[in-house]
Design an enzyme around this catalytic site. Structure first.
Site, PDB file in Angstrom:
ATOM      1  N   ASP A 129       1.259  18.764 -13.741  1.00 28.25           N
ATOM      2  CA  ASP A 129       0.947  19.863 -14.808  1.00 28.25           C
ATOM      3  C   ASP A 129       1.312  19.234 -16.156  1.00 28.25           C
ATOM      4  OD1 ASP A 129       3.176  20.023 -13.305  1.00 28.25           O
ATOM      5  OD2 ASP A 129       3.154  22.493 -14.672  1.00 28.25           O
ATOM      6  N   GLU A 177      15.046  16.153 -13.302  1.00 29.58           N
ATOM      7  CA  GLU A 177      13.431  16.259 -12.651  1.00 29.58           C
ATOM      8  C   GLU A 177      12.943  15.136 -12.526  1.00 29.58           C
ATOM      9  OE1 GLU A 177       9.268  19.511 -14.251  1.00 29.58           O
ATOM     10  OE2 GLU A 177      10.340  18.149 -15.602  1.00 29.58           O
TER      11      GLU A 177
END
Length: 621
Positions: A364, A559
């Site tokens: 996503d 991340e």
């Protein structure tokens, strides 16, 4: 040498000299002299030079400050520690603890205060099927004024979940009895703004936990997976109310197999989790018309109504603008009316079916799936389900002497599952393998044609062991170079993005961004087919990237990365979690931590030695 230092005085002096941009960190962006004389009251002194060593000093001072003492003893060996040892040690001893949460009397207060909760009341939802948990949390509600405990309806329909969006909240997870006290079974969050348990993040995190001798936390992950399947019907995207209609990539059997291999659980533990994995396989993935398509392969197909609730205002402006014009409304007014279902539009609803399905995939977002995801038999999902079928077969054969009876009194042999896997492989080869291009593409089962987008998911079959030798060789020798950048593989090739056109927005799971799950799957896939040198190279590239950025940016473990620039500095949707902190990161980022530990378990000694030299900004790759 050990230094007895006045913490605040040393910290203030260090920051005043070296933190020239005032962000409470010492990085390559600071313009200080990069040379600091460390002195203590006992006459000990040592010159600390260079960004990396100065940032280590800052971190050790910050940790010492937590003791609330005026003075602290700082060991210079931790300041001059080589970066590989330091990063790995911090992950094992500090970061996993910083990421661990529980939903119980001890942990819920922290969770309900997180930044994602904007209401005056923090809602905690408990399944209708868990009355013990409801009674426990209702008692807890009396002690936390902001907390409101709500029991979910038995029928968790899309319409019902939509009503919860007016009062979104966290979902309860598994509890356990410990010495006559009820406690939450712990879970490990990704990091940063995330205080919830994410489905596919948790698998990769658990691999890191097993490598770091924390099997109890890996087992707890499986327990919470089981709880979600038993009480919410699926392993959730994450345990928040607006994710109740959405699952995540299926990795439960891979976790069970990893725990069986590394933690040697009792047989009854394997029985209950194998039962639940079979239940998930049958009810979440293999019911006709949902995530199973008529050709026998699977798709991502999230349920739900309207806009995905978790996105920030403005995220879908490029999509909503034309509809706002069509309905002759200002953009924000149209967005609100659509979110509240005062306006419904068939074509816009269809767009968001694909969008929620894309989020269910874990990717996503990616241009690969925009406005088409639910129409695709994806190579990643079908590789993962092939792995489910072979995992279950393996566990039945090795742990149950080829005879397993589930809790519905149905008996399975390993052959039952290997036949399912063989059928899936046959269909993958028929519909998803492009022999001429030498790559796996997704298959659009509505149009009955390939969806030719070059995505890193093409390497999942190596990890799942569903390639034949010829397919593996083509992927490694011909396709891998197209994805390879200095620091690892990108989410897709540059050509895939160029083919879409300049008007498509940059999305975080596409080129040039690199993510830990793709690297981890690739490494293990290369090893599965005995491409040892290639695996070593790709592990080194990724660990070089993590180490280089940690050395340059005060120990930051982010991340994701921009592989075009080999940097954690990213301009993309959602930013880059794990890069914003004061003095020291105490969490890193979950799957990035795991990828570092997994990579070190694979990497040869001489290449580790090369990484240990990355303390000079001018050092070469």
């Amino acid at each position: 040498m050990k230094f007895k230092l006045n913490i605040n005085q040393t910290l203030q002096r260090l920051l005043a000299q070296e933190d020239t941009d005032g962000d409470k960190r010492i990085t390559i962006d600071d313009k200080g002299p990069k040379s600091f004389l460390l002195e203590d009251e006992n006459g000990n002194s040592q010159l600390i030079e260079g960004t990396y060593y100065l940032s280590n000093l800052l971190q050790e001072l910050a940790l010492s400050k937590k003791s609330n003492s005026e003075f602290a003893e700082i060991d210079s060996s931790e300041i001059i520690e080589n970066p590989v040892s330091r990063i790995s040690r911090k992950i094992k001893d500090l970061y996993w603890n910083g990421l661990t949460r529980t939903i119980d009397a001890k942990g819920v207060a922290e969770i309900v205060e997180d930044e994602k909760i904007e209401n005056a009341i923090s809602y905690l939802y408990v399944p209708a099927t868990d009355t013990v948990a409801f009674e426990y949390f209702k008692e807890l509600e009396k002690t936390i004024p902001k907390l409101k405990v709500v029991q979910l309806a038995e029928d968790i329909s899309s319409e019902y979940v939509l009503t919860l969006n007016k009062k979104p909240g966290i979902l309860g997870l598994a509890l356990q009895q410990d010495n006559n006290e009820i406690k939450g079974i712990p879970f490990v969050v990704p990091g940063g703004r995330f205080n919830e348990m994410y489905g596919w993040d948790s698998y990769f995190i658990a691999i890191g936990l097993l490598l770091d001798d924390k099997p109890e936390l890996a087992i707890a992950t499986a327990e919470n997976f089981k709880y979600q399947i038993d009480h919410y019907g699926k392993i959730l995207n994450a345990n928040r109310s607006y994710y109740l209609t959405r699952t995540q990539p299926p990795l439960y059997t891979s976790l069970i197999a990893a725990i069986v291999k590394n933690a040697k659980p009792e047989k009854n533990w394997i029985v209950k989790h194998l039962n639940t994995a079979i239940k998930e396989y049958q009810t979440v993935w293999m019911e006709d018309g949902k995530r199973l398509t008529s050709n026998g392969l699977n798709r991502y197909k999230a349920e739900g109504i309207g806009l995905p609730f978790e996105v920030e205002v403005g995220h879908f402006d490029d999509v909503l603008e034309k509809y706002a014009l069509l309905y002759n409304l200002p953009l924000r007014e149209f967005e609100k009316k659509y979110l509240d279902r005062e306006i419904t539009d068939v074509s816009l609803d269809a767009y968001f079916v694909h969008d929620r399905s894309m989020r269910e995939s874990g990717h996503d977002t990616t241009n690969r799936f925009v406005n088409v995801c639910a129409d695709l038999n994806t190579i990643d999902l079908n590789s993962l389900l092939y792995k489910y079928e072979t995992d279950i077969a393996f566990l039945i054969e090795t742990e149950f002497e080829n005879h397993f009876t589930d809790d519905k009194n149905k008996t399975y042999s390993s052959e039952y599952w290997t036949k399912k896997a063989a059928f899936r492989k046959e269909k993958i080869d028929e519909l998803l393998w492009d022999k001429d291009a030498g790559i796996y593409y997704d298959y659009n089962f509505i149009r009955n044609e390939p969806h030719p987008f070059e995505a890193a998911a093409t390497f999942y079959p190596l990890w799942a062991k569903l390639c034949n030798a010829e397919q593996a060789e083509t992927l490694v020798k011909t396709i891998l170079p197209k994805f390879k950048l200095k620091g690892g593989i990108a989410g897709c090739t540059k050509e895939a993005i160029d083919d879409i056109g300049v008007n498509s927005p940059q999305r975080q799971w596409d080129y040039p961004f690199g993510w830990a799950p793709h690297q981890m799957f690739l490494w293990e896939g290369l090893l599965n087919y005995n491409y040892i040198d290639e695996a070593q190279e790709m592990v080194y590239r990724w660990l070089w990237l993590i180490t280089r950025n940690a050395v340059d940016y005060n120990g930051a473990i982010p991340e994701k990365f921009n592989l075009e620039t080999s940097s954690l500095k990213i301009v993309a949707e959602y930013g880059n979690v794990g890069t914003v902190f004061d003095y020291i990161t105490e969490e890193g980022f979950g799957w990035m931590n795991a990828s570092y530990q997994l990579g070190l378990s694979i990497l040869k000694t001489d290449l580790k030695g090369e990484l240990e030299k990355l303390t000079d900004p001018d050092s070469l790759f």
